[in-house]
Design a protein around this motif. Structure first.
Motif, PDB file in Angstrom:
ATOM      1  N   UNK A 202      32.280 -20.376   7.044  1.00 20.24           N
ATOM      2  CA  UNK A 202      33.830 -20.551   6.831  1.00 20.24           C
ATOM      3  C   UNK A 202      33.830 -20.378   5.388  1.00 20.24           C
ATOM      4  N   UNK A 203      32.671 -20.507   4.592  1.00 21.90           N
ATOM      5  CA  UNK A 203      32.776 -20.725   3.142  1.00 21.90           C
ATOM      6  C   UNK A 203      33.626 -19.615   2.399  1.00 21.90           C
ATOM      7  N   UNK A 204      33.342 -18.265   2.683  1.00 24.45           N
ATOM      8  CA  UNK A 204      33.867 -17.254   2.006  1.00 24.45           C
ATOM      9  C   UNK A 204      35.327 -17.224   2.207  1.00 24.45           C
ATOM     10  N   UNK A 205      35.875 -17.521   3.442  1.00 25.89           N
ATOM     11  CA  UNK A 205      37.574 -17.554   3.722  1.00 25.89           C
ATOM     12  C   UNK A 205      38.108 -18.701   3.056  1.00 25.89           C
ATOM     13  N   UNK A 206      37.232 -20.048   2.852  1.00 23.99           N
ATOM     14  CA  UNK A 206      38.169 -21.067   2.157  1.00 23.99           C
ATOM     15  C   UNK A 206      38.022 -20.710   0.735  1.00 23.99           C
ATOM     16  N   UNK A 207      37.105 -19.959   0.025  1.00 18.80           N
ATOM     17  CA  UNK A 207      37.255 -19.885  -1.293  1.00 18.80           C
ATOM     18  C   UNK A 207      38.298 -18.511  -1.668  1.00 18.80           C
ATOM     19  N   UNK A 208      38.411 -17.594  -0.792  1.00 15.46           N
ATOM     20  CA  UNK A 208      39.393 -16.904  -0.660  1.00 15.46           C
ATOM     21  C   UNK A 208      40.949 -17.379  -0.874  1.00 15.46           C
ATOM     22  N   UNK A 209      41.163 -18.304   0.158  1.00 16.38           N
ATOM     23  CA  UNK A 209      42.295 -18.736   0.142  1.00 16.38           C
ATOM     24  C   UNK A 209      42.890 -19.598  -1.258  1.00 16.38           C
ATOM     25  N   UNK A 210      41.930 -20.060  -1.884  1.00 18.09           N
ATOM     26  CA  UNK A 210      42.022 -20.875  -3.079  1.00 18.09           C
ATOM     27  C   UNK A 210      42.839 -19.839  -4.318  1.00 18.09           C
ATOM     28  N   UNK A 211      42.130 -18.670  -3.999  1.00 20.91           N
ATOM     29  CA  UNK A 211      42.567 -17.335  -4.934  1.00 20.91           C
ATOM     30  C   UNK A 211      43.822 -16.951  -4.669  1.00 20.91           C
ATOM     31  N   UNK A 223      47.712 -19.971  -3.102  1.00 18.41           N
ATOM     32  CA  UNK A 223      46.697 -19.457  -3.798  1.00 18.41           C
ATOM     33  C   UNK A 223      47.201 -19.496  -5.201  1.00 18.41           C
ATOM     34  N   UNK A 224      46.202 -19.774  -6.354  1.00 18.75           N
ATOM     35  CA  UNK A 224      46.406 -19.753  -7.647  1.00 18.75           C
ATOM     36  C   UNK A 224      47.183 -18.389  -8.221  1.00 18.75           C
ATOM     37  N   UNK A 225      46.692 -17.437  -7.560  1.00 22.62           N
ATOM     38  CA  UNK A 225      47.145 -16.108  -8.040  1.00 22.62           C
ATOM     39  C   UNK A 225      47.656 -15.696  -6.768  1.00 22.62           C
ATOM     40  N   UNK A 226      48.445 -16.095  -6.085  1.00 27.19           N
ATOM     41  CA  UNK A 226      49.144 -15.913  -4.555  1.00 27.19           C
ATOM     42  C   UNK A 226      49.669 -14.417  -4.577  1.00 27.19           C
ATOM     43  N   UNK A 385      41.122 -17.747 -10.048  1.00 27.89           N
ATOM     44  CA  UNK A 385      42.539 -17.356  -9.830  1.00 27.89           C
ATOM     45  C   UNK A 385      43.051 -17.543 -11.284  1.00 27.89           C
ATOM     46  N   UNK A 386      42.721 -18.345 -11.862  1.00 28.65           N
ATOM     47  CA  UNK A 386      43.196 -18.602 -13.115  1.00 28.65           C
ATOM     48  C   UNK A 386      43.079 -17.501 -14.108  1.00 28.65           C
ATOM     49  N   UNK A 387      41.737 -16.769 -14.188  1.00 28.06           N
ATOM     50  CA  UNK A 387      41.556 -15.730 -14.931  1.00 28.06           C
ATOM     51  C   UNK A 387      42.290 -14.593 -14.455  1.00 28.06           C
ATOM     52  N   UNK A 388      42.623 -14.507 -13.117  1.00 30.46           N
ATOM     53  CA  UNK A 388      43.482 -13.523 -12.677  1.00 30.46           C
ATOM     54  C   UNK A 388      45.019 -13.511 -13.336  1.00 30.46           C
ATOM     55  N   UNK A 389      45.356 -14.665 -13.406  1.00 28.37           N
ATOM     56  CA  UNK A 389      46.763 -14.753 -14.062  1.00 28.37           C
ATOM     57  C   UNK A 389      46.723 -14.261 -15.450  1.00 28.37           C
ATOM     58  N   UNK A 390      45.636 -14.645 -16.209  1.00 31.92           N
ATOM     59  CA  UNK A 390      45.462 -14.338 -17.502  1.00 31.92           C
ATOM     60  C   UNK A 390      45.242 -12.779 -17.614  1.00 31.92           C
ATOM     61  N   UNK A 391      44.618 -12.003 -16.698  1.00 29.62           N
ATOM     62  CA  UNK A 391      44.568 -10.714 -16.704  1.00 29.62           C
ATOM     63  C   UNK A 391      45.831  -9.844 -16.358  1.00 29.62           C
TER      64      UNK A 391
END
Length: 578
Positions: A202-211, A223-226, A385-391
């Motif tokens: 389940x680990x990867x799916x959980x990390x993906x949703x955060x982003x 997600x942070x960068x939804x 996700x925060x870095x994605x916003x900066x990009x």
């Protein structure tokens, strides 16, 4: 037992600023414009000025409301006999104005739809539980400020290197990117996780949703960068080799902007291990050729071996200059029990602490949601996700630009630790938190105007030391010119590495530190009571970010101290990053 001769190699790297201008491409959207609504006022241009406009007003029944601009050519007229709102223009007045030879231009005014750019929080039912970005904690990660600017990760691609992601999850499917996904365990394009009774994948799916969990779909949280594109690489649910790791880290390097990884060697307090030859090459190729030469961004969880007194500088992934290592703090700003302290951690985001602490909300297997994601595994995807916003704000940032920005956008805030120190350029830094809690608003604001760094320079200094008879402490000093007078002369530091070879009867008893000419002392490795290896360190590369922007010239001091007698080496269990 006397230590063998110690070989040291200090590697220093530089950053200076140059200017770069860029123009962002315009986005084109096709939409049906609403029908115009006409009002009872006109703008007219008359070059003869005020007296001529007064004549027009009396002739056609207008009221002259005066000049629009100070130059006296544009005037505002209103007609009381015309409906204040109409779906059709007033053709009679249009013809009268058109026929008058003194009228150069005119336009009946229409209503314009304009809105205050305030931001409505996501309507997802679990957003209220996302305390780390909905202002329930102060400070939070400052995500709402970035969203209010219209930045949501649009155009940025993030791939989660893990045990797969549930690509058809209702909170992920619309953002799922098949080009950023692959299964290197079974060698097929489908990264769907393998389902088991215990749901260990389940680990990867959980990390993906955060982003990149979809916002405003009335499901789970956001997600942070939804609006980012999200991919998944299945590589942890099978035989893991250097080939598998290297292929995972080099998947689609011109398409994927950010790789997020929350795994590494075992966090048992006794392992010293890192990437193999191929994986090191994947890192090198990623930062030199990825993203069109700007460099791939590798975001890494710092590790969960705190209960075993593990140190993330004994992990060659988080310890690499090519990865951006992320640590954790609790909602109360305390060091979590699982957190590892080390000199290579650059920044920190939130996660949980004790069982009663709130944890991280995200997607889960079987199309479900969870509010039980934890560990540094949960912190790294938040940073990704925060870095994605900066990009999205500045897509021309290089991998080193981003590390500079993260250093500057991380703040001590309310984070509690006894080891906060001010380095030689006035920044507070900690082995638990790096430069502190990452602030998305500050990161994005600085990203917009950041001037790119010069190409990286490296200066290596070899030190061979034959130790005196054994002492509780030993210090090796070296005057460093930072390659002055040569093409690789360094004026300002980024990463500092110490490549160390030594023998010792019980490796974990040693605390090793490095002190810069500006007086900053960084612990390269603290004692690890469970590490009873007699192998010492064989060309192991320790890295510190604590000297960022300092002047490297002067005397550097490497300190070695036997502190093993201070600790009781009891055993206990700690969670892995996976």
């Amino acid at each position: 037992m006397r230590p063998a001769p110690t070989a040291l190699c200090l590697r220093l790297s530089l950053a200076l600023a140059l200017s770069l201008g860029f123009v962002r491409p315009l986005a084109v959207a096709w939409a049906t414009a609403p029908a115009p609504i006409y009002v009872g006022s006109w703008a007219v241009r008359v070059t003869q000025g005020y007296q001529e406009v007064e004549r027009l007003a009396r002739k056609f029944g207008f009221v002259n409301l005066g000049q629009i601009f100070p130059d006296g050519q544009y005037f505002h007229l209103r007609h009381r006999g015309v409906a204040q709102q109409s779906l059709t223009p007033h053709w009679g007045h249009r013809l009268r104005l058109k026929k008058d030879p003194k009228v150069q231009w005119f336009e009946q005014q229409t209503l314009r739809r304009r809105f205050k750019r305030s931001f409505a929080e996501p309507s997802d039912p679990w957003f209220s539980k996302q305390w780390y970005m909905n202002t329930q904690v102060q400070p939070d990660l400052n995500i709402l400020q970035v969203w209010s600017q219209g930045l949501t990760g649009q155009g940025v691609v993030v791939s989660i290197l893990d045990d797969g992601i549930e690509k058809d999850h209702p909170d992920l499917w619309a953002n799922y990117d098949p080009l950023a996904s692959y299964d290197f365990n079974d060698y097929d394009p489908d990264p769907q996780p393998r389902y088991t009774p215990s749901d260990e994948n389940r680990h990867g799916t959980r990390c993906a949703g955060e982003v990149a969990a979809i916002a405003n779909n009335h499901f789970c949280g956001a997600g942070v960068a939804f609006n980012a594109r999200i991919g998944g690489v299945r590589m942890l649910d099978g035989t893991i080799t250097d080939v598998v790791e290297a292929q995972s880290l080099s998947l689609q390097p011109q398409h994927i902007h950010i790789y997020s990884a929350s795994w590494g060697p075992e966090d048992d307090g006794r392992t010293v291990d890192g990437p193999g030859i191929l994986t090191r090459e994947a890192f090198r190729l990623g930062v030199t050729k990825g993203r069109g030469g700007l460099g791939t961004l590798f975001v890494w969880a710092s590790g969960n071996g705190g209960l075993h007194y593990d140190n993330c500088n004994c992990d060659g992934y988080t310890n690499s200059i090519h990865t951006l290592s992320v640590g954790s703090t609790t909602k109360q700003g305390r060091v979590p029990w699982y957190s590892e302290a080390c000199a290579s951690t650059l920044t920190t985001t939130y996660s949980s602490g004790v069982v009663t602490d709130p944890q991280i909300v995200t997607t889960d297997l079987h199309h479900q949601c969870t509010d039980k994601h934890t560990g540094t595994s949960a912190s790294a995807p938040l940073a990704a996700g925060m870095i994605a916003l900066a990009l999205e704000a500045n897509p021309f940032l290089s991998w080193r630009d981003m590390q500079h920005l993260v250093v500057r956008a991380s703040r001590p805030a309310q984070l509690q630790a006894e080891d906060w120190r001010v380095n030689g350029v006035g920044r507070q830094v900690s082995h638990h938190y790096g430069y502190g809690l990452l602030d998305a608003g500050l990161l994005v604001d600085m990203a917009r105007t950041w001037l790119p760094t010069q190409p990286q320079k490296k200066c290596a200094i070899l030190v061979v030391h034959v130790p005196t008879p054994i002492l509780p402490q030993m210090h090796v000093k070296k005057e460093v010119s930072a390659c002055a007078g040569r093409h690789n002369y360094i004026r300002s530091l980024e990463h500092v590495q110490v490549q160390l070879s030594l023998s010792y009867s019980r490796r974990g008893d040693l605390e090793i530190s490095l002190t810069s000419p500006m007086g900053t002392r960084s612990t390269l490795v603290a004692i690890r009571p469970l590490d009873v290896s007699g192998q010492g360190y064989n060309n192991w590369i320790f890295m510190s970010t604590h000297f960022w922007d300092e002047d490297p010239q002067g005397v550097w001091t490497l300190g070695l101290e036997n502190k093993g007698y201070y600790f009781n080496t009891g055993t206990s269990a700690a969670p892995s990053r996976q």
